[in-house]
Design a protein around this motif. Structure first.
Motif, mmCIF file in Angstrom:
data_model
loop_
_atom_site.group_PDB
_atom_site.id
_atom_site.type_symbol
_atom_site.label_atom_id
_atom_site.label_comp_id
_atom_site.label_asym_id
_atom_site.label_seq_id
_atom_site.Cartn_x
_atom_site.Cartn_y
_atom_site.Cartn_z
ATOM 1 N N LYS A 1 -15.851 -118.742 -4.703
ATOM 2 C CA LYS A 1 -16.058 -117.702 -3.684
ATOM 3 C C LYS A 1 -14.717 -117.273 -3.074
ATOM 4 O O LYS A 1 -14.481 -116.079 -2.825
ATOM 5 C CB LYS A 1 -16.986 -118.232 -2.584
ATOM 6 C CG LYS A 1 -18.435 -118.447 -3.025
ATOM 7 C CD LYS A 1 -19.101 -117.124 -3.354
ATOM 8 C CE LYS A 1 -20.583 -117.278 -3.691
ATOM 9 N NZ LYS A 1 -21.430 -117.458 -2.511
ATOM 10 N N TYR A 47 -17.472 -124.644 -6.530
ATOM 11 C CA TYR A 47 -18.256 -123.471 -6.112
ATOM 12 C C TYR A 47 -17.559 -122.751 -4.958
ATOM 13 O O TYR A 47 -17.447 -121.513 -4.962
ATOM 14 C CB TYR A 47 -19.652 -123.930 -5.698
ATOM 15 C CG TYR A 47 -20.595 -122.809 -5.324
ATOM 16 C CD1 TYR A 47 -21.142 -121.979 -6.302
ATOM 17 C CD2 TYR A 47 -20.951 -122.579 -3.995
ATOM 18 C CE1 TYR A 47 -22.013 -120.954 -5.968
ATOM 19 C CE2 TYR A 47 -21.822 -121.556 -3.652
ATOM 20 C CZ TYR A 47 -22.349 -120.756 -4.640
ATOM 21 O OH TYR A 47 -23.206 -119.739 -4.305
ATOM 22 N N ARG A 48 -17.061 -123.522 -3.983
ATOM 23 C CA ARG A 48 -16.368 -122.911 -2.837
ATOM 24 C C ARG A 48 -15.105 -122.177 -3.281
ATOM 25 O O ARG A 48 -14.834 -121.056 -2.827
ATOM 26 C CB ARG A 48 -16.007 -124.008 -1.827
ATOM 27 C CG ARG A 48 -15.217 -123.502 -0.605
ATOM 28 C CD ARG A 48 -14.798 -124.645 0.293
ATOM 29 N NE ARG A 48 -13.960 -125.624 -0.389
ATOM 30 C CZ ARG A 48 -12.664 -125.432 -0.635
ATOM 31 N NH1 ARG A 48 -12.050 -124.300 -0.257
ATOM 32 N NH2 ARG A 48 -11.953 -126.367 -1.246
ATOM 33 N N GLU A 64 -19.305 -129.001 -5.368
ATOM 34 C CA GLU A 64 -19.276 -128.160 -4.161
ATOM 35 C C GLU A 64 -17.906 -127.496 -3.990
ATOM 36 O O GLU A 64 -17.825 -126.324 -3.622
ATOM 37 C CB GLU A 64 -19.609 -129.010 -2.928
ATOM 38 C CG GLU A 64 -21.039 -129.529 -2.877
ATOM 39 C CD GLU A 64 -21.308 -130.650 -3.878
ATOM 40 O OE1 GLU A 64 -22.497 -130.850 -4.237
ATOM 41 O OE2 GLU A 64 -20.327 -131.320 -4.311
ATOM 42 N N ASP A 65 -16.831 -128.252 -4.277
ATOM 43 C CA ASP A 65 -15.493 -127.673 -4.143
ATOM 44 C C ASP A 65 -15.260 -126.580 -5.188
ATOM 45 O O ASP A 65 -14.656 -125.544 -4.887
ATOM 46 C CB ASP A 65 -14.427 -128.765 -4.297
ATOM 47 C CG ASP A 65 -14.248 -129.589 -3.028
ATOM 48 O OD1 ASP A 65 -14.705 -129.124 -1.964
ATOM 49 O OD2 ASP A 65 -13.666 -130.684 -3.104
ATOM 50 N N ASP A 82 -16.657 -111.973 3.889
ATOM 51 C CA ASP A 82 -17.678 -112.742 3.174
ATOM 52 C C ASP A 82 -18.824 -111.831 2.740
ATOM 53 O O ASP A 82 -19.413 -112.027 1.661
ATOM 54 C CB ASP A 82 -18.219 -113.862 4.060
ATOM 55 C CG ASP A 82 -17.178 -114.957 4.310
ATOM 56 O OD1 ASP A 82 -16.193 -115.019 3.555
ATOM 57 O OD2 ASP A 82 -17.369 -115.745 5.262
#
Length: 650
Positions: A389, A385-386, A382-383, A624
């Protein structure tokens, strides 16, 4: 029955391939020297005998024999491709020393100027005279069994007898598939890969025999032509691509150069780029190529080209030829997201890629390797992937054209790439991957599989939607030169998959503030200027950490001037100052000692404040929603001539 392929001296492809497979197995298991290893060989029907040199004082044990046999059959079972490499004799000896020769081949005829090398990725690289037949892959051998061992002459080493366990039908098929010339051509492997296969004499038990073998090999090398002897004497232990993590750490600790996709270390003298060009086998970007780019694009070349910061390439000249004939190409770059923000070193390839996109008016794909960072770093999925972004905002802030740019996360886009990823995985053996990337027993299987994921964007069929179904586009990859091993393997695989080889253009490293022994790292903040730094951070870091090439005292500096080659403030100005005349003035004055380090640092600080301020302002406009727009899988808008019929595609 098919006709038997034989050379003028009566050798046959099955025997020629078998002795090289057995030698590769013996070098791996018995830790033989790689240079001048095979003393002699002879074949009678299906039984082959060959003598090789080892560092052993005693005959190999039965267990060792069976291990050699098992390793040889494992190589055969892999059905590994046997490539042909063409090089001039001088270039081959300069890169690999005497490792490419066998004892029975010496002395080489003086008339031989070009060498044909048989390359078994990750296993062997051997000189094979023209006209000697070879099999295209090891699987055609069927198998072999060691049937005897003699150890009468320690100077010659053990003599193995082995029988090929191959049926008459298999033998006929193998000979029919053999070739007297080119099998599957590929680019010369890196010197470091071949060095990594070789073995040093052991210490402790067996040192007398080891010393004798080493001395014998040295004497034979010295008896060869002077150029070969010089190159063999100067060759270094494994460093760079092909060295394991342990090898890299050991080499770095000894002050030797280590260049691979995960480590960049050098001695006090900094990176030896001339050695890197020789080891990697790249082509230098000449002034003629820079002038040609200016003529084609009708604009001045980027300062990175003018100043030799992007300095080597693979097939850039070919790509320009085809672009000028109306064939389209696309750009491919990427980012491994492991930190919240980029540092200035990360901006170098992105700034250059933006120039290429604007100058050639071509589409761009940007790969965010969040999967890679999950496999290599202490990050959750998850980190990773974050962070991908978050880093995409910094990339977008570099000014890429949204209509022509597709940024993608591996985690999101993998289903679109998977067919090509699988094709690449099947075409690359574990031995080849280990030799190129230095994997070892501690590498998780995700790491071993990952290179195919980074290779897949090199082929336009990976982007069916973004490129509107076009599969005839060439690919150009701007990158730092430490990433070359990934794409050298990619280029070797491409023809076997029916794909075009990607063209590459390499940059030198952006040095850390502390100097040229390494590159800037986001994980060591005092080596880097982050794009999120404040003006005060920039002043403090440059003032405290930027290594000076000036004199230790004012008197010494005024007498000798600054050493511009190691002076970080001046070298950073080469990357960021656009004005060539002002940069030349600083070089003259500072190099002569008429300008002080503090003055050059002040000029650099002003330049860096401008670069970071402009980047932060551009990033503030990236929302975003903007990121999602760039990362949405969609058809890109770009001008290109109509696709050629499939039959005309090369």
């Amino acid at each position: 029955m098919a006709a038997v392929v034989r050379s003028s001296d009566g050798s046959d492809p099955v025997t020629e391939t078998a002795i090289r497979v057995l030698k590769a197995a013996a070098v791996s298991v018995l830790k033989c020297p790689m240079a001048l290893t095979t003393m002699l060989y002879k074949a009678k029907k299906s039984v082959v005998s060959m003598s090789i040199k080892t560092y052993l004082d005693t005959p190999p044990t039965e267990e060792e024999l069976r291990a050699v046999e098992a390793q040889a059959n494992a190589i055969i079972g892999e059905d590994a491709p046997l490539h042909t490499v063409r090089m001039s004799k001088a270039d081959a000896e300069a890169r690999y020393g005497m490792r490419i020769y066998e004892n029975f081949q010496m002395p080489l005829p003086a008339s031989v100027e070009e060498l044909r090398l048989a390359y078994l990725p990750g296993r062997a690289l051997d000189y094979v005279p023209d006209g000697t037949p070879m099999l295209p892959s090891t699987g055609l051998l069927g198998g072999l069994a060691i049937t005897g061992l003699k150890f009468k002459n320690k100077k010659k080493g053990p003599e193995f007898s082995f029988k090929l366990t191959i049926t008459a039908e298999q033998d006929a098929a193998a000979r029919s598939a053999a070739t007297l010339g080119e099998a599957s051509t590929c680019e010369p492997p890196a010197a470091a890969e071949i060095e990594a296969i070789d073995n040093e004499p052991p210490s402790g038990e067996g040192t007398l025999k080891a010393k004798a073998v080493a001395e014998a090999v040295t004497a034979e090398v010295e008896a060869a032509p002077a150029a070969a002897a010089a190159s063999a004497a100067s060759s270094e232990p494994p460093s760079g691509a092909g060295a394991s993590a342990g090898d890299s750490a050991e080499a770095a600790a000894e002050g030797k150069q280590v260049i691979n996709p995960w480590a960049v270390e050098a001695g006090e003298g900094g990176i030896d780029y001339d050695k890197l060009v020789r080891d990697f086998g790249c082509s230098v970007i000449t002034e003629d190529i820079v002038t040609r780019i200016e003529n084609v694009t009708k604009r001045r070349a980027h300062r990175f080209l003018r100043r030799g910061i992007f300095f080597t390439h693979r097939d850039l000249d070919l790509l320009l030829d085809r672009y000028c004939s109306g064939e389209p190409f696309y750009l491919y770059t990427g980012r491994g997201p492991s930190s919240e923000a980029l540092h200035l070193g990360h901006l170098i390839p992105f700034e250059f890629t933006r120039y290429l996109q604007q100058a050639f008016n071509v589409p761009l794909v940007v790969q965010m390797t969040d999967d890679e960072k999950f496999l290599w770093k202490d990050l959750t999925l998850e980190d990773a992937y974050r962070l991908g972004k978050a880093n995409a905002k910094d990339i977008i802030a570099c000014g890429f054209d949204q209509r022509k740019t597709f940024i993608f996360s591996d985690l999101d886009y993998h289903s679109h790439m998977y067919r090509n990823v699988l094709r690449i995985r099947k075409a690359v053996t574990y031995s080849q991957a280990k030799g190129a990337f230095g994997f070892d027993g501690a590498s998780n299987i995700g790491k071993v599989a990952f290179p195919a994921t980074q290779a897949a964007p090199s082929f336009p069929s990976t982007f069916t939607i973004p490129f509107g179904g076009r599969t005839d586009m060439l690919c150009l990859i701007p990158q730092a030169i430490d990433q070359d091993p990934y794409f050298r393997v990619t280029r070797d695989v491409a023809p076997r998959l029916g794909f075009e080889k990607p063209a590459l253009i390499h940059s030198k490293f952006f040095p850390a503030l502390q100097g040229f022994s390494t590159k800037m790292s986001a994980s060591a903040s005092n080596t880097a200027i982050m794009v999120s730094d404040t003006p005060e951070d920039i002043e403090s870091k440059v003032g405290k950490y930027a290594m000076s090439g000036g004199g230790r005292t004012l008197k010494e500096h005024q007498e000798n001037g600054a050493n511009l080659e190691v002076d970080v403030p001046y070298q950073w100005l080469r990357f960021f100052m656009e004005d060539d005349e002002e940069l030349a003035r600083i070089a003259t004055e500072y190099g002569a000692g008429r300008m002080l380090t503090s003055e050059v640092k002040d000029i650099l600080i002003a330049e860096l404040k401008r670069v970071v301020r402009d980047h932060q302002a551009a990033k503030a406009l990236v929302t975003d929603e903007t990121v999602e727009a760039y990362m949405r899988c969609r058809a890109l808008e770009f001008d290109a001539p109509p696709a050629k019929p499939a039959s005309a595609s090369s």
